[in-house]
Design a protein around this motif. Structure first.
Motif, PDB file in Angstrom:
ATOM      1  N   PRO A  30      40.235 -16.661  13.347  1.00 48.67           N
ATOM      2  CA  PRO A  30      40.651 -15.589  12.443  1.00 48.67           C
ATOM      3  C   PRO A  30      40.056 -15.774  11.053  1.00 48.67           C
ATOM      4  O   PRO A  30      39.715 -16.881  10.647  1.00 48.67           O
ATOM      5  CB  PRO A  30      42.170 -15.711  12.392  1.00 48.67           C
ATOM      6  N   VAL A  31      39.924 -14.676  10.338  1.00 50.82           N
ATOM      7  CA  VAL A  31      39.433 -14.681   8.967  1.00 50.82           C
ATOM      8  C   VAL A  31      40.651 -14.617   8.045  1.00 50.82           C
ATOM      9  O   VAL A  31      41.539 -13.787   8.244  1.00 50.82           O
ATOM     10  CB  VAL A  31      38.502 -13.474   8.716  1.00 50.82           C
ATOM     11  N   ILE A  32      40.695 -15.500   7.055  1.00 47.88           N
ATOM     12  CA  ILE A  32      41.827 -15.556   6.131  1.00 47.88           C
ATOM     13  C   ILE A  32      41.448 -14.853   4.829  1.00 47.88           C
ATOM     14  O   ILE A  32      40.420 -15.154   4.224  1.00 47.88           O
ATOM     15  CB  ILE A  32      42.234 -17.020   5.842  1.00 47.88           C
ATOM     16  N   PHE A  33      42.279 -13.913   4.403  1.00 49.28           N
ATOM     17  CA  PHE A  33      42.115 -13.215   3.136  1.00 49.28           C
ATOM     18  C   PHE A  33      43.248 -13.638   2.213  1.00 49.28           C
ATOM     19  O   PHE A  33      44.364 -13.875   2.659  1.00 49.28           O
ATOM     20  CB  PHE A  33      42.210 -11.693   3.311  1.00 49.28           C
ATOM     21  N   GLY A  34      42.988 -13.696   0.931  1.00 48.00           N
ATOM     22  CA  GLY A  34      44.033 -14.039  -0.025  1.00 48.00           C
ATOM     23  C   GLY A  34      43.606 -13.658  -1.427  1.00 48.00           C
ATOM     24  O   GLY A  34      42.998 -12.610  -1.637  1.00 48.00           O
ATOM     25  N   THR A  35      43.886 -14.528  -2.379  1.00 43.71           N
ATOM     26  CA  THR A  35      43.465 -14.328  -3.761  1.00 43.71           C
ATOM     27  C   THR A  35      42.943 -15.642  -4.323  1.00 43.71           C
ATOM     28  O   THR A  35      43.161 -16.704  -3.752  1.00 43.71           O
ATOM     29  CB  THR A  35      44.630 -13.837  -4.649  1.00 43.71           C
ATOM     30  N   HIS A  36      42.262 -15.532  -5.435  1.00 43.85           N
ATOM     31  CA  HIS A  36      41.748 -16.716  -6.131  1.00 43.85           C
ATOM     32  C   HIS A  36      41.440 -16.332  -7.568  1.00 43.85           C
ATOM     33  O   HIS A  36      41.315 -15.149  -7.893  1.00 43.85           O
ATOM     34  CB  HIS A  36      40.488 -17.266  -5.450  1.00 43.85           C
ATOM     35  N   GLY A  37      41.336 -17.307  -8.422  1.00 41.39           N
ATOM     36  CA  GLY A  37      40.893 -17.120  -9.800  1.00 41.39           C
ATOM     37  C   GLY A  37      41.578 -15.993 -10.545  1.00 41.39           C
ATOM     38  O   GLY A  37      42.804 -15.872 -10.563  1.00 41.39           O
ATOM     39  N   ALA A  38      40.759 -15.135 -11.160  1.00 33.98           N
ATOM     40  CA  ALA A  38      41.270 -14.048 -11.995  1.00 33.98           C
ATOM     41  C   ALA A  38      42.106 -13.053 -11.207  1.00 33.98           C
ATOM     42  O   ALA A  38      43.052 -12.473 -11.732  1.00 33.98           O
ATOM     43  CB  ALA A  38      40.114 -13.337 -12.680  1.00 33.98           C
ATOM     44  N   VAL A  39      41.775 -12.854  -9.945  1.00 28.90           N
ATOM     45  CA  VAL A  39      42.556 -11.919  -9.113  1.00 28.90           C
ATOM     46  C   VAL A  39      43.965 -12.472  -8.909  1.00 28.90           C
ATOM     47  O   VAL A  39      44.958 -11.755  -9.054  1.00 28.90           O
ATOM     48  CB  VAL A  39      41.868 -11.672  -7.753  1.00 28.90           C
ATOM     49  N   ALA A  40      44.067 -13.745  -8.590  1.00 28.61           N
ATOM     50  CA  ALA A  40      45.387 -14.370  -8.411  1.00 28.61           C
ATOM     51  C   ALA A  40      46.177 -14.313  -9.715  1.00 28.61           C
ATOM     52  O   ALA A  40      47.376 -14.011  -9.710  1.00 28.61           O
ATOM     53  CB  ALA A  40      45.220 -15.817  -7.949  1.00 28.61           C
ATOM     54  N   GLU A  41      45.501 -14.577 -10.819  1.00 31.31           N
ATOM     55  CA  GLU A  41      46.170 -14.523 -12.123  1.00 31.31           C
ATOM     56  C   GLU A  41      46.685 -13.111 -12.411  1.00 31.31           C
ATOM     57  O   GLU A  41      47.797 -12.928 -12.899  1.00 31.31           O
ATOM     58  CB  GLU A  41      45.196 -14.966 -13.216  1.00 31.31           C
ATOM     59  N   HIS A  42      45.870 -12.109 -12.094  1.00 30.22           N
ATOM     60  CA  HIS A  42      46.269 -10.710 -12.299  1.00 30.22           C
ATOM     61  C   HIS A  42      47.568 -10.390 -11.551  1.00 30.22           C
ATOM     62  O   HIS A  42      48.410  -9.646 -12.039  1.00 30.22           O
ATOM     63  CB  HIS A  42      45.154  -9.771 -11.830  1.00 30.22           C
ATOM     64  N   TYR A  43      47.714 -10.956 -10.355  1.00 36.07           N
ATOM     65  CA  TYR A  43      48.909 -10.703  -9.547  1.00 36.07           C
ATOM     66  C   TYR A  43      50.031 -11.693  -9.809  1.00 36.07           C
ATOM     67  O   TYR A  43      51.007 -11.755  -9.069  1.00 36.07           O
ATOM     68  CB  TYR A  43      48.548 -10.674  -8.056  1.00 36.07           C
ATOM     69  N   GLY A  44      49.898 -12.495 -10.876  1.00 35.70           N
ATOM     70  CA  GLY A  44      50.975 -13.383 -11.287  1.00 35.70           C
ATOM     71  C   GLY A  44      51.114 -14.659 -10.480  1.00 35.70           C
ATOM     72  O   GLY A  44      52.162 -15.294 -10.492  1.00 35.70           O
ATOM     73  N   ARG A  45      50.053 -15.064  -9.807  1.00 34.57           N
ATOM     74  CA  ARG A  45      50.079 -16.301  -9.020  1.00 34.57           C
ATOM     75  C   ARG A  45      49.721 -17.476  -9.926  1.00 34.57           C
ATOM     76  O   ARG A  45      48.614 -17.538 -10.446  1.00 34.57           O
ATOM     77  CB  ARG A  45      49.097 -16.217  -7.851  1.00 34.57           C
ATOM     78  N   ALA A  46      50.655 -18.371 -10.140  1.00 29.36           N
ATOM     79  CA  ALA A  46      50.411 -19.539 -10.990  1.00 29.36           C
ATOM     80  C   ALA A  46      49.427 -20.490 -10.303  1.00 29.36           C
ATOM     81  O   ALA A  46      49.532 -20.739  -9.100  1.00 29.36           O
ATOM     82  CB  ALA A  46      51.718 -20.260 -11.274  1.00 29.36           C
ATOM     83  N   PRO A  47      48.441 -21.009 -11.053  1.00 32.04           N
ATOM     84  CA  PRO A  47      47.485 -21.962 -10.464  1.00 32.04           C
ATOM     85  C   PRO A  47      48.208 -23.135  -9.812  1.00 32.04           C
ATOM     86  O   PRO A  47      49.199 -23.640 -10.337  1.00 32.04           O
ATOM     87  CB  PRO A  47      46.669 -22.422 -11.672  1.00 32.04           C
ATOM     88  N   GLY A  48      47.711 -23.530  -8.643  1.00 32.27           N
ATOM     89  CA  GLY A  48      48.289 -24.659  -7.929  1.00 32.27           C
ATOM     90  C   GLY A  48      49.465 -24.308  -7.025  1.00 32.27           C
ATOM     91  O   GLY A  48      49.956 -25.160  -6.303  1.00 32.27           O
ATOM     92  N   THR A  49      49.924 -23.055  -7.037  1.00 33.97           N
ATOM     93  CA  THR A  49      51.061 -22.664  -6.192  1.00 33.97           C
ATOM     94  C   THR A  49      50.616 -21.944  -4.927  1.00 33.97           C
ATOM     95  O   THR A  49      51.449 -21.470  -4.175  1.00 33.97           O
ATOM     96  CB  THR A  49      52.043 -21.753  -6.963  1.00 33.97           C
ATOM     97  N   TYR A  50      49.319 -21.857  -4.722  1.00 35.06           N
ATOM     98  CA  TYR A  50      48.791 -21.166  -3.560  1.00 35.06           C
ATOM     99  C   TYR A  50      47.466 -21.806  -3.168  1.00 35.06           C
ATOM    100  O   TYR A  50      46.820 -22.466  -3.979  1.00 35.06           O
ATOM    101  CB  TYR A  50      48.570 -19.684  -3.871  1.00 35.06           C
ATOM    102  N   GLU A  51      47.060 -21.608  -1.932  1.00 33.96           N
ATOM    103  CA  GLU A  51      45.734 -22.042  -1.498  1.00 33.96           C
ATOM    104  C   GLU A  51      44.785 -20.868  -1.699  1.00 33.96           C
ATOM    105  O   GLU A  51      45.023 -19.779  -1.153  1.00 33.96           O
ATOM    106  CB  GLU A  51      45.760 -22.440  -0.020  1.00 33.96           C
ATOM    107  N   PRO A  52      43.750 -21.010  -2.516  1.00 32.94           N
ATOM    108  CA  PRO A  52      42.865 -19.880  -2.782  1.00 32.94           C
ATOM    109  C   PRO A  52      42.046 -19.491  -1.542  1.00 32.94           C
ATOM    110  O   PRO A  52      41.594 -20.355  -0.785  1.00 32.94           O
ATOM    111  CB  PRO A  52      41.962 -20.375  -3.905  1.00 32.94           C
TER     112      PRO A  52
END
Length: 66
Positions: A30-52
């Protein structure tokens, strides 16, 4: 009107947070989609609380050739 020659069979699984797992034709894994960097920040994801992971937008741009 021409006959339909291709209809993809795609299954999307929603995982915790903004992660999606896509089962695509011709792909063994399967292909995994998520967020990273500026996109994660835009959606309020604190660095280190998710796997990019690459975003769906990253894949669309790559599919269009850059």
């Amino acid at each position: 009107m021409a006959d339909v020659v291709y209809r993809p069979e795609i299954h999307i699984e929603r995982l915790p947070g903004s992660v999606r797992k896509a089962h695509l034709p011709a792909e063994q894994a399967p292909v995994i989609f998520g967020t990273h960097g500026a996109v994660a920040e835009h959606y309020g994801r604190a660095p280190g609380t998710y796997e990019p992971h690459a975003t769906t937008l990253d894949y669309v741009i790559a599919a269009a050739g850059g």
